[in-house]
Motif scaffolding. Structure first.
Motif, PDB file in Angstrom:
ATOM      1  N   ARG A  61       0.833  -1.205   0.000  1.00  0.00           N
ATOM      2  CA  ARG A  61       0.000   0.000   0.000  1.00  0.00           C
ATOM      3  C   ARG A  61       0.868   1.256   0.000  1.00  0.00           C
ATOM      4  NH1 ARG A  61      -3.357  -2.781   3.428  1.00  0.00           N
ATOM      5  NH2 ARG A  61      -2.744  -1.653   5.291  1.00  0.00           N
ATOM      6  N   GLN A  62       2.132   1.090   0.433  1.00  0.00           N
ATOM      7  CA  GLN A  62       3.016   2.257   0.519  1.00  0.00           C
ATOM      8  C   GLN A  62       3.887   2.432  -0.718  1.00  0.00           C
ATOM      9  OE1 GLN A  62       5.239   1.569   4.098  1.00  0.00           O
ATOM     10  NE2 GLN A  62       3.683   2.542   5.372  1.00  0.00           N
ATOM     11  N   VAL A  63       3.711   1.565  -1.712  1.00  0.00           N
ATOM     12  CA  VAL A  63       4.613   1.604  -2.864  1.00  0.00           C
ATOM     13  C   VAL A  63       4.381   2.842  -3.719  1.00  0.00           C
ATOM     14  CG1 VAL A  63       5.075   0.484  -5.090  1.00  0.00           C
ATOM     15  CG2 VAL A  63       4.997  -0.873  -2.997  1.00  0.00           C
ATOM     16  N   TYR A  64       5.493   3.404  -4.230  1.00  0.00           N
ATOM     17  CA  TYR A  64       5.405   4.452  -5.242  1.00  0.00           C
ATOM     18  C   TYR A  64       5.531   3.823  -6.630  1.00  0.00           C
ATOM     19  CZ  TYR A  64       5.832   8.355  -1.970  1.00  0.00           C
ATOM     20  OH  TYR A  64       5.605   9.279  -0.995  1.00  0.00           O
ATOM     21  N   PHE A  65       4.660   4.231  -7.525  1.00  0.00           N
ATOM     22  CA  PHE A  65       4.771   3.806  -8.913  1.00  0.00           C
ATOM     23  C   PHE A  65       5.351   4.941  -9.732  1.00  0.00           C
ATOM     24  CE2 PHE A  65       1.502   1.208  -7.027  1.00  0.00           C
ATOM     25  CZ  PHE A  65       1.877  -0.061  -7.442  1.00  0.00           C
ATOM     26  N   ALA A  66       6.046   4.589 -10.818  1.00  0.00           N
ATOM     27  CA  ALA A  66       6.652   5.602 -11.685  1.00  0.00           C
ATOM     28  C   ALA A  66       6.116   5.459 -13.095  1.00  0.00           C
ATOM     29  CB  ALA A  66       8.168   5.451 -11.679  1.00  0.00           C
ATOM     30  N   GLN A  67       5.822   6.591 -13.716  1.00  0.00           N
ATOM     31  CA  GLN A  67       5.338   6.582 -15.093  1.00  0.00           C
ATOM     32  C   GLN A  67       5.914   7.770 -15.831  1.00  0.00           C
ATOM     33  OE1 GLN A  67       0.935   5.412 -15.519  1.00  0.00           O
ATOM     34  NE2 GLN A  67       1.059   6.399 -13.532  1.00  0.00           N
ATOM     35  N   SER A  68       6.362   7.525 -17.049  1.00  0.00           N
ATOM     36  CA  SER A  68       6.792   8.657 -17.866  1.00  0.00           C
ATOM     37  C   SER A  68       5.551   9.337 -18.432  1.00  0.00           C
ATOM     38  CB  SER A  68       7.714   8.178 -18.984  1.00  0.00           C
ATOM     39  OG  SER A  68       6.998   7.328 -19.832  1.00  0.00           O
ATOM     40  N   THR A  69       5.749  10.543 -18.976  1.00  0.00           N
ATOM     41  CA  THR A  69       4.615  11.315 -19.473  1.00  0.00           C
ATOM     42  C   THR A  69       3.793  10.491 -20.464  1.00  0.00           C
ATOM     43  OG1 THR A  69       6.136  13.157 -19.352  1.00  0.00           O
ATOM     44  CG2 THR A  69       4.014  13.610 -20.327  1.00  0.00           C
ATOM     45  N   GLY A  70       4.494   9.809 -21.379  1.00  0.00           N
ATOM     46  CA  GLY A  70       3.796   8.996 -22.368  1.00  0.00           C
ATOM     47  C   GLY A  70       2.928   7.938 -21.712  1.00  0.00           C
ATOM     48  N   ALA A  71       3.502   7.228 -20.723  1.00  0.00           N
ATOM     49  CA  ALA A  71       2.775   6.144 -20.056  1.00  0.00           C
ATOM     50  C   ALA A  71       1.574   6.693 -19.291  1.00  0.00           C
ATOM     51  CB  ALA A  71       3.714   5.398 -19.111  1.00  0.00           C
ATOM     52  N   LEU A  72       1.729   7.899 -18.718  1.00  0.00           N
ATOM     53  CA  LEU A  72       0.633   8.524 -17.970  1.00  0.00           C
ATOM     54  C   LEU A  72      -0.597   8.673 -18.852  1.00  0.00           C
ATOM     55  CD1 LEU A  72       1.663  11.661 -15.876  1.00  0.00           C
ATOM     56  CD2 LEU A  72       0.568   9.576 -15.072  1.00  0.00           C
ATOM     57  N   GLU A  73      -0.338   9.124 -20.093  1.00  0.00           N
ATOM     58  CA  GLU A  73      -1.442   9.389 -21.008  1.00  0.00           C
ATOM     59  C   GLU A  73      -2.170   8.102 -21.364  1.00  0.00           C
ATOM     60  OE1 GLU A  73       0.850  11.387 -23.930  1.00  0.00           O
ATOM     61  OE2 GLU A  73       0.896  13.259 -22.783  1.00  0.00           O
ATOM     62  N   LYS A  74      -1.390   7.031 -21.530  1.00  0.00           N
ATOM     63  CA  LYS A  74      -1.979   5.763 -21.938  1.00  0.00           C
ATOM     64  C   LYS A  74      -2.630   5.022 -20.773  1.00  0.00           C
ATOM     65  CE  LYS A  74       1.781   4.581 -24.093  1.00  0.00           C
ATOM     66  NZ  LYS A  74       2.844   3.735 -24.619  1.00  0.00           N
ATOM     67  N   ALA A  75      -2.030   5.193 -19.566  1.00  0.00           N
ATOM     68  CA  ALA A  75      -2.443   4.380 -18.428  1.00  0.00           C
ATOM     69  C   ALA A  75      -3.942   4.456 -18.200  1.00  0.00           C
ATOM     70  CB  ALA A  75      -1.700   4.825 -17.174  1.00  0.00           C
ATOM     71  N   ALA A  76      -4.617   3.341 -18.332  1.00  0.00           N
ATOM     72  CA  ALA A  76      -6.048   3.325 -18.080  1.00  0.00           C
ATOM     73  C   ALA A  76      -6.323   2.372 -16.927  1.00  0.00           C
ATOM     74  CB  ALA A  76      -6.777   2.871 -19.340  1.00  0.00           C
ATOM     75  N   ASP A  77      -6.072   1.126 -17.174  1.00  0.00           N
ATOM     76  CA  ASP A  77      -6.346   0.134 -16.137  1.00  0.00           C
ATOM     77  C   ASP A  77      -5.044  -0.486 -15.652  1.00  0.00           C
ATOM     78  OD1 ASP A  77      -9.143   0.429 -16.439  1.00  0.00           O
ATOM     79  OD2 ASP A  77      -8.934  -0.643 -18.351  1.00  0.00           O
ATOM     80  N   GLY A  78      -5.149  -1.142 -14.543  1.00  0.00           N
ATOM     81  CA  GLY A  78      -4.029  -1.920 -14.051  1.00  0.00           C
ATOM     82  C   GLY A  78      -2.957  -1.050 -13.439  1.00  0.00           C
ATOM     83  N   LEU A  79      -1.965  -1.705 -12.852  1.00  0.00           N
ATOM     84  CA  LEU A  79      -0.881  -0.995 -12.196  1.00  0.00           C
ATOM     85  C   LEU A  79       0.081  -0.436 -13.226  1.00  0.00           C
ATOM     86  CD1 LEU A  79       0.139  -3.186  -9.138  1.00  0.00           C
ATOM     87  CD2 LEU A  79      -1.202  -1.082  -9.201  1.00  0.00           C
ATOM     88  N   PRO A  80       0.726   0.687 -12.910  1.00  0.00           N
ATOM     89  CA  PRO A  80       1.796   1.161 -13.789  1.00  0.00           C
ATOM     90  C   PRO A  80       2.897   0.104 -13.896  1.00  0.00           C
ATOM     91  CG  PRO A  80       1.171   2.855 -12.195  1.00  0.00           C
ATOM     92  CD  PRO A  80       0.477   1.598 -11.788  1.00  0.00           C
ATOM     93  N   GLU A  81       3.641   0.177 -14.988  1.00  0.00           N
ATOM     94  CA  GLU A  81       4.659  -0.848 -15.260  1.00  0.00           C
ATOM     95  C   GLU A  81       5.808  -0.815 -14.240  1.00  0.00           C
ATOM     96  OE1 GLU A  81       6.847  -0.085 -18.779  1.00  0.00           O
ATOM     97  OE2 GLU A  81       7.675  -2.109 -18.921  1.00  0.00           O
ATOM     98  N   LEU A  82       6.120   0.387 -13.732  1.00  0.00           N
ATOM     99  CA  LEU A  82       7.310   0.540 -12.895  1.00  0.00           C
ATOM    100  C   LEU A  82       6.957   0.942 -11.468  1.00  0.00           C
ATOM    101  CD1 LEU A  82       9.382   2.604 -15.486  1.00  0.00           C
ATOM    102  CD2 LEU A  82       9.702   0.177 -14.934  1.00  0.00           C
ATOM    103  N   ALA A  83       7.741   0.449 -10.525  1.00  0.00           N
ATOM    104  CA  ALA A  83       7.546   0.829  -9.124  1.00  0.00           C
ATOM    105  C   ALA A  83       8.910   1.083  -8.492  1.00  0.00           C
ATOM    106  CB  ALA A  83       6.808  -0.278  -8.374  1.00  0.00           C
ATOM    107  N   LEU A  84       8.942   1.950  -7.481  1.00  0.00           N
ATOM    108  CA  LEU A  84      10.198   2.235  -6.783  1.00  0.00           C
ATOM    109  C   LEU A  84      10.396   1.207  -5.665  1.00  0.00           C
ATOM    110  CD1 LEU A  84      10.123   6.141  -6.418  1.00  0.00           C
ATOM    111  CD2 LEU A  84      10.574   4.738  -8.431  1.00  0.00           C
ATOM    112  N   ARG A  85      11.627   0.764  -5.483  1.00  0.00           N
ATOM    113  CA  ARG A  85      11.894  -0.229  -4.425  1.00  0.00           C
ATOM    114  C   ARG A  85      11.522   0.353  -3.072  1.00  0.00           C
ATOM    115  NH1 ARG A  85      17.889   0.688  -5.724  1.00  0.00           N
ATOM    116  NH2 ARG A  85      18.115   2.725  -4.767  1.00  0.00           N
ATOM    117  N   PHE A  86      10.960  -0.513  -2.210  1.00  0.00           N
ATOM    118  CA  PHE A  86      10.568  -0.080  -0.865  1.00  0.00           C
ATOM    119  C   PHE A  86      11.500  -0.656   0.192  1.00  0.00           C
ATOM    120  CE2 PHE A  86       7.990  -3.602  -2.387  1.00  0.00           C
ATOM    121  CZ  PHE A  86       8.290  -4.582  -1.450  1.00  0.00           C
ATOM    122  N   ASP A  87      12.380  -1.565  -0.230  1.00  0.00           N
ATOM    123  CA  ASP A  87      13.447  -2.056   0.645  1.00  0.00           C
ATOM    124  C   ASP A  87      14.555  -2.583  -0.267  1.00  0.00           C
ATOM    125  OD1 ASP A  87      12.839  -4.602  -0.285  1.00  0.00           O
ATOM    126  OD2 ASP A  87      12.056  -5.341   1.615  1.00  0.00           O
TER     127      ASP A  87
END
Lengths: 460, 460
Positions: A61-87
């Motif tokens: 629940r604490q994870v940060y996801f990362a998206q480039s501008t292009g991916a932001l525009e496309k992102a509709a459903d599901g989790l973003p492709e990239l996430a920042l490590r939490f440990d």
């Protein structure tokens, strides 16, 4: 105009604090390398699918996801492709599984990088913080002997960090489990619930905890609760006391396999910790240490500052059965320990334990006159070649101002090059730490400063 | 089971390469500090509103945004609150503006951290990469003298990195602008377009570029184009040649203010670079260097490896008028230079220039028999106290296997402790680099290894 500011939950430092922080990182790294751990760095961004193998849980629940501008525009459903490590543990699992055939096992790695968690906003809680981890990963099996190397390494780290006396507390999950089984508390979930109540001893007091455990919900017998409370209060006072305590635990009643194995493992770890030269004042058996119950399976560690117990554990870890079951069929048991440096640094600073930090700059070459600059630069070059971090005043200002700058910045030596010095090929050095001043031939400058640096600072 | 893998566009290294990379970082940091630069680290995540002050542009299209799970669910319109830094310059501007009243100016800082760009997927293009930056920031004004310190620092860095001969190319935007004005190309946008054509000289050849510039679109006079092409081909062959060239440029025709100032600045920078002890083979006047035309206003730098010009510039930067106009009314002129280390490392590795790397582990203490372990650990402790990075074989295996491990890992010294050695309080040392073996008293082990390390490796 936009107000320059950082997001909430990050710790950004001014140069003097950054220097202190960097020195801590350096000490940690030096000692990790001293004990034979190899460096690893992993990318901040991992594939979400790979990083988030376990669904649910507080961490996800604490994870940060990362998206480039292009991916932001496309992102509709599901989790973003990239996430920042939490440990650094999940990236380690991914790394070891991915590079399994290129690594030598037991694989000893250290990793000191920042991790990201969308923590609730709160003083002393960070959304970006350094973890400094060491782990040893075996293939198929890993001797319990390695469990002794981590406290020895941690002892070396905290000794050199010089932040006061500390104790590395050791326990063993098998020993705990075996003890609870002997007391008739065989269900691991029930054990966890009991331990959670026991954890409230400090806050609620013995009487209240005892009442809960003997009460309706738990329904434990009074003598069982007595023995549990006595067990978790055990802290050894010396190496011999730790060994004696383990002997008594095994001799005291029925011995099941888990209890016997746990006690034997702890005994071996303690003996090897001593053999590695760790003074017995720096480690102790502490049977209240449990750590993450679903993860650790053998040795567990916590570390506290003797004079600042309220800071809590500054370095924790333990032994786990299998690092990377989500990524590989290979069995990869391991043992690891982690320092949360950002939080520790912040706590030390809050407690006023950082002290005055000297600058990374060791020498300031002042400038009396613009015409002197080439001479100043040549002297600075000589100092740098001799290994001194040297700053040159590039624009002449009042000499008092130049001295004030050195003093405020924590620069120890100020070199003055006036007409007399240049004519005589000498330099005047002011040692701001010793409040001392001397003149020396230019050729002897570096060796003289080296001698000064090597001398203790006590003034007579 | 999930396939363990990293996202496209990141460079993750196995330990031997990570050690080589870390050594490069260490060399860079040591030299940055040697020249009096102070450490700064900024958070990876900045507020989007603060980071993305300029709208549009290639860089902004490449930005990664970060969102925690909670924010993802809420995010409907507008940009996410957080973005990952895409360089270290915007964070520096934000840092200096935010902490303006706590910093001493001129503020000399270094920063070595990773940055993030959503680059198109392509070999040798990275979405996460290290930048190693130094900048000097003045308040209201900053003497051009500081422009000389950066090439001197960069010279020290690349000398110690020992990746071959290199040249730091210097030019000055004012000189260029003045030259173009003299040739009747006064419009800055037209200058930029001409420079873009000139940049294609290598690819298109002189004839084609000349045709474009004299052709309909540009309509420049043939003699003007001749002088432009001659100008951008100027490379000095020595310090004296560089100074002579600047003198001729000023003497040659009408001198406007921009040309005169640019030439004077370049001359001062070159003289000070020499005064700082940089050999004249390592720097040159190169009048083709332009860099970001909308950003740099004075001195500009590029650095190339003499034997690998195809790698392009490995370290670039220049002088800018005002660092942080988006964040503060204070005028903050500065000069900076940056090494893109991830890409450089990758290129050096591709070109086979990394060489064989020794492990961070210097000594492996082998184990013949489990009963020897406490003795092995004690010897290892002594070595660590003496400053040697030491690994102990914790589980006895065939001794040949232990040697093979040391050899493959790049560990130089192998210590053997058999019954004889333990009885005689000696150790046998095998030096895998020298292919040499010797026995030494345990008390002399550390001092003997220190002597061995200090000797050159040439075998007689």
């Amino acid at each position: 105009m936009i107000k320059p500011r950082t997001p909430a939950g990050v710790l950004e430092l001014l140069p003097p604090d950054q220097i202190a922080f960097q020195r801590m990182l350096d000490v940690i790294r030096r000692n990790f390398e001293r004990f034979g751990f190899l460096p690893v760095e992993t990318p901040v961004m991992e594939l979400s699918e790979v990083l988030l193998t376990k669904s649910g849980g507080e961490t996800e629940r604490q994870v940060y996801f990362a998206q480039s501008t292009g991916a932001l525009e496309k992102a509709a459903d599901g989790l973003p492709e990239l996430a920042l490590r939490f440990d650094l543990t999940v990236p380690l699992a991914r790394y070891v599984a991915e590079h399994e055939h290129d690594l030598a096992f037991p694989f000893r790695r250290y990793q000191m990088q920042r991790v990201y968690r969308g923590e609730r906003q709160q003083r002393g809680r960070f959304r970006e913080f350094y973890q400094c981890d060491i782990d040893v990963i075996g293939k198929d099996a890993l001797s319990v002997r390695f469990d002794a190397e981590l406290p020895a390494t941690i002892h070396a780290v905290f000794s050199e960090l010089a932040i006061g006396a500390f104790t590395i507390h050791l326990n063993n999950r098998k020993l705990m489990r075996g003890f609870f089984e002997r007391e008739g508390v065989a269900d691991p979930e029930l054990q966890a619930l009991v331990l959670r109540e026991v954890d409230k001893l400090d806050k609620r007091g013995t009487a209240a905890v005892r009442e809960t455990l003997t009460g309706e919900g738990f329904g434990l017998r009074s003598d069982v609760v007595d023995r549990i409370l006595a067990f978790v209060e055990i802290r050894s006072t010396s190496h011999a006391d730790a060994i004696g305590t383990l002997d008594r635990l095994v001799a005291e009643g029925d011995v099941n396999a888990s209890l016997a194995t746990g006690a034997a493992e702890l005994r071996e770890v303690l003996e090897l910790v001593r053999a590695m030269g760790v003074p017995e004042s720096s480690y102790a058996l502490n049977l209240s240490i449990a750590r993450g119950l679903d993860y650790y399976t053998g040795t567990v560690y916590e570390t506290t500052l003797d004079d600042y117990p309220q800071i809590g554990s500054i370095c924790s870890g333990g032994r786990y059965e299998n690092l990377a079951s989500h990524y590989t069929k290979s069995k990869l048991p391991g043992v690891g320990i982690s320092i949360g440096l950002t939080r520790l640094f912040w706590q030390l600073r809050e407690a006023g334990l950082l002290g005055r930090v000297e600058s990374t700059v060791q020498v300031l070459v002042t400038q009396m006159d613009a015409a002197h600059l080439p001479h100043c630069l040549a002297v600075a070059s000589e100092l740098r070649h001799a290994g001194f971090n040297t700053e040159v005043v590039m624009e002449a200002s009042k000499i008092a101002k130049q001295f004030r700058y050195a003093d405020r910045s924590g620069i120890r030596f100020v070199v003055v090059l006036g007409d007399d010095e240049i004519a005589g090929n000498t330099v005047t050095v002011k040692d701001l730490r010793r409040e001392d001043q001397f003149q020396v031939g230019r050729a002897e400058l570096a060796s003289t400063l080296r001698v000064e640096l090597a001398q203790p600072l006590v003034r007579t």
